[in-house]
Design a protein around this motif. Sequence first.
Motif: not given
Length: 209
Positions: A4-27
């Motif tokens: 089957p053709v299965v696409g994938l969505i990565i959700l990375a739109a949040g503001a990470s307010t509780r983290m204080g910095t974009p968690k998308q960029l955490l290492l």
Amino acid sequence: MNAPVVGLIILAAGASTRMGTPKQLLLYQGRSFLRHTAEIAIASLCQPIVVVLGANAERIKPEVNLLPVQIVENPQWAEGMSSSIRVGIEALSNLNQNIEAVAIALCDQPFISSPLLNQIVEAYQVTRRPIIASEYAGSLGVPALFSHALFPELMSLKTTQGAKQIIKKYSPEVFRIPFPEGAIDIDTPKDYQEFQAIADESLQSRTGI
């Protein structure tokens, strides 16, 4: 039988307010969370891959803009995960009309892996259940796969809760894949600190260092 053709969505739109910095960029292991998740997705059976950005999009985009993924921005990201799922499904449908199912992943579940995503796709291929979901901490969640029949419901989600409510609604029909590490949720600096300690420990036990 064709896969089957299965696409994938990565959700990375949040503001990470509780983290204080974009968690998308955490290492993690020398790469940002988002790049790590995108590379795992690329190495899996899922194709095409859409990354949904929102808050801090310009800062985050360079992490993935050279990878074979489609980047889309969700101008309504502040409305929550549901709006990003809508944007992601629209983008996938435009990329490939023959998508049979979609997998949804978050960029702050660092223990996600290509074998886990493949297990989810293969479970769908074998069982044809409408939802294949990860099971952790006594609940069902993402990464999860939804068959094409559920796209209209995913598109009409209105709450900040995202796809979990659809998983809940159809729970008797859900095929479950154990993913205990999915319980590790990184929302605050303290969560990240605890996660780094777990990741170091895990690395040491694997390498014997």
